[in-house]
Design a protein around this motif. Structure first.
Motif, mmCIF file in Angstrom:
data_model
loop_
_atom_site.group_PDB
_atom_site.id
_atom_site.type_symbol
_atom_site.label_atom_id
_atom_site.label_comp_id
_atom_site.label_asym_id
_atom_site.label_seq_id
_atom_site.Cartn_x
_atom_site.Cartn_y
_atom_site.Cartn_z
ATOM 1 N N THR A 212 38.194 36.112 23.394
ATOM 2 C CA THR A 212 36.958 36.842 23.634
ATOM 3 C C THR A 212 35.751 35.928 23.705
ATOM 4 O O THR A 212 34.712 36.307 24.214
ATOM 5 C CB THR A 212 36.725 37.871 22.519
ATOM 6 N N CYS B 37 45.233 35.143 30.364
ATOM 7 C CA CYS B 37 44.378 35.850 29.421
ATOM 8 C C CYS B 37 43.662 34.844 28.554
ATOM 9 O O CYS B 37 44.164 33.765 28.275
ATOM 10 C CB CYS B 37 45.178 36.838 28.576
ATOM 11 N N ARG C 135 41.972 38.777 26.108
ATOM 12 C CA ARG C 135 41.537 39.648 27.193
ATOM 13 C C ARG C 135 42.192 39.210 28.485
ATOM 14 O O ARG C 135 42.598 38.059 28.625
ATOM 15 C CB ARG C 135 40.017 39.581 27.370
ATOM 16 N N TYR D 218 42.535 38.411 38.976
ATOM 17 C CA TYR D 218 41.320 38.046 39.703
ATOM 18 C C TYR D 218 41.577 36.773 40.508
ATOM 19 O O TYR D 218 42.366 35.916 40.105
ATOM 20 C CB TYR D 218 40.133 37.862 38.745
ATOM 21 N N THR E 166 37.542 43.646 32.868
ATOM 22 C CA THR E 166 38.029 42.948 31.681
ATOM 23 C C THR E 166 38.679 43.951 30.738
ATOM 24 O O THR E 166 38.091 44.986 30.426
ATOM 25 C CB THR E 166 36.879 42.228 30.956
ATOM 26 N N ARG F 278 41.596 39.503 32.844
ATOM 27 C CA ARG F 278 40.626 39.829 33.882
ATOM 28 C C ARG F 278 41.367 40.144 35.168
ATOM 29 O O ARG F 278 42.384 39.524 35.482
ATOM 30 C CB ARG F 278 39.689 38.642 34.151
ATOM 31 N N LYS G 82 34.401 47.944 30.456
ATOM 32 C CA LYS G 82 35.582 48.253 29.662
ATOM 33 C C LYS G 82 36.480 49.191 30.442
ATOM 34 O O LYS G 82 36.049 50.225 30.944
ATOM 35 C CB LYS G 82 35.155 48.896 28.341
ATOM 36 N N ASP H 132 31.313 34.339 31.648
ATOM 37 C CA ASP H 132 32.663 34.894 31.741
ATOM 38 C C ASP H 132 33.525 33.925 32.548
ATOM 39 O O ASP H 132 33.051 32.892 33.023
ATOM 40 C CB ASP H 132 32.646 36.280 32.382
ATOM 41 N N GLY I 85 39.892 34.438 34.244
ATOM 42 C CA GLY I 85 41.160 34.757 33.605
ATOM 43 C C GLY I 85 42.304 33.857 33.994
ATOM 44 O O GLY I 85 43.409 34.001 33.470
#
Length: 408
Positions: free
Chosen positions: A23, A20, A183, A196, A169, A185, A2, A246, A249
């Protein structure tokens, strides 16, 4: 990890917003999900199933109250398999379903008793598009099984990564409540948070991430990411199960769409099978094909300690095992996870009718819109043949608890 120390600005958000993600997993286990590469080029195309952010903002969902007699084949549906699949989600019920799940546990596993309970406690709402039409795209996904190894060798040299240690993230709704569930990344370079790397850079430069397994074909890695889960058949006979962990992004862009845009395949012939055939005939262009999709998915190993038995389907976004033929991936803004639903579509192999009670247990970034679903076919090659060619027209009904406000 976080990250809260970095101030947000409009320019920083602009850099990331295209990539983005929600979640939940970006692919139905999956996949998303249609996440399938069999999707046609329009923005309604599919997953992922999953791992697969949409390129357009869907219209607000529309619900049209119907009678039970309006559901095709409702009177003859077996009900029990779909009901049992849905009951798995009652182990972790969402708020609208708390009372229904509690009462459902006492219902005998008999078609008549299940029908009586559903018709007494729920209301069927047909899902409609913004223009009032009720037909939409139904794609398929599955859990692939690929040969591989825990160590790199001459045959198995394509890595399947776990989450990278340098990826940060950020939950956007902690600062912007209107971006609830979104979110971004990125990674720190000096004192700057940058997007990323995309698929091309990851493959070219590698990652600061554990390698969970090595596969034999880069298309296997791509399709594993599109489906969102899978199994690796190891040389000693053991099976390694992998699930979504995960994503980098970046927006999901179907590789099939790239083939269409390049004039290399007609849209009506795009499927998982045709993509593999094209890649086999054009090995020098495989990286160009795969780099057209900047999205990259990271995995985690699934064990029995995760509550997953050897004969279970993969875990969906609801974190319960999917059931072949009775679990679907949905847009949770239209069909909340854990809901009962009814689907009316056709099979991709025989065009025979497919009308049944199903459970909404998975999501996918490309599964967006009211009348949109990814149908889970199961595990292995036979399921893959069906999932890879499924691009059917279909209709959906949300079976919603009486007295509970419809999703907004």
């Amino acid at each position: 990890m976080k990250f809260t120390a970095l101030p947000f600005t409009a320019s920083l958000l602009a850099v990331f917003l295209a990539g983005c993600a929600s979640t939940g997993p970006s692919a139905p286990s999956v996949a998303t999900a249609s996440n399938t590469p069999s999707s046609p080029p329009p923005s309604t195309s599919a997953k992922p199933s999953t791992n697969k952010p949409s390129e357009s903002i869907p219209a607000a969902p529309r619900y049209q109250a119907r009678s039970w007699q309006d559901l095709p084949n409702w009177a003859d549906d077996a009900l029990v398999p779909g009901w049992q699949a849905w009951l798995k989600g009652c182990a972790k019920p969402r708020t609208p379903w708390l009372a229904v799940c509690q009462a459902a546990r006492a219902v005998p596993l008999e078609r008549a008793a299940i029908r009586q309970f559903i018709e007494r406690e729920l209301v069927p709402y047909q899902l409609a598009n913004a223009d009032g039409s009720t037909s939409g795209l139904i794609t398929g996904y599955y859990e692939p099984v690929y040969p591989g190894s825990l160590s790199r060798n001459a045959q198995a040299n394509q890595p399947v990564y776990g989450p990278p240690s340098d990826m940060i993230t950020v939950a956007l709704d902690e600062v912007y409540p209107e971006l609830k569930g979104k979110r971004l990344r990125g990674r720190l370079v000096g004192n700057k948070l940058l997007p990323y790397p995309d698929r091309a850079e990851i493959v070219a430069k590698g990652l600061k991430a554990p390698v969970l397994a090595w596969l034999q074909d880069p298309l296997d890695v791509q399709f594993l990411q599109i489906q969102g889960s899978g199994r690796v058949q190891l040389p000693d006979g053991r099976m390694l199960r992998l699930g979504y962990a995960d994503q980098n992004g970046r927006p999901y862009k179907p590789v099939g769409r790239w083939l269409v845009e390049q004039g290399l395949l007609p849209a009506n012939e795009v499927s998982m099978q045709s993509i593999r055939a094209w890649a086999k005939a054009n090995p020098a262009r495989v990286d160009e094909l795969l780099n057209s999709n900047p999205s990259y998915v990271f995995f985690r190993e699934l064990r029995e300690s995760d509550g997953l038995k050897a004969d279970d389907g993969p875990l969906g976004s609801l974190n319960v095992p999917l059931t072949a033929g009775y679990s679907i991936a949905v847009d949770p803004g239209t069909v909340p996870l854990g809901s009962l639903a009814f689907i009316a579509t056709t099979r991709p192999d025989t065009a025979g009718g497919l009308h049944r009670l199903v459970a909404a247990q998975d999501t996918g970034g490309a599964i967006r819109g009211s009348v949109r679903a990814d149908f889970f076919w199961g595990t292995g090659a036979a399921a893959g043949e069906l999932a890879g060619t499924m691009k059917q027209s279909g209709q959906l009904w949300l079976l919603w608890p009486k007295g509970i406000a419809l999703p907004q």
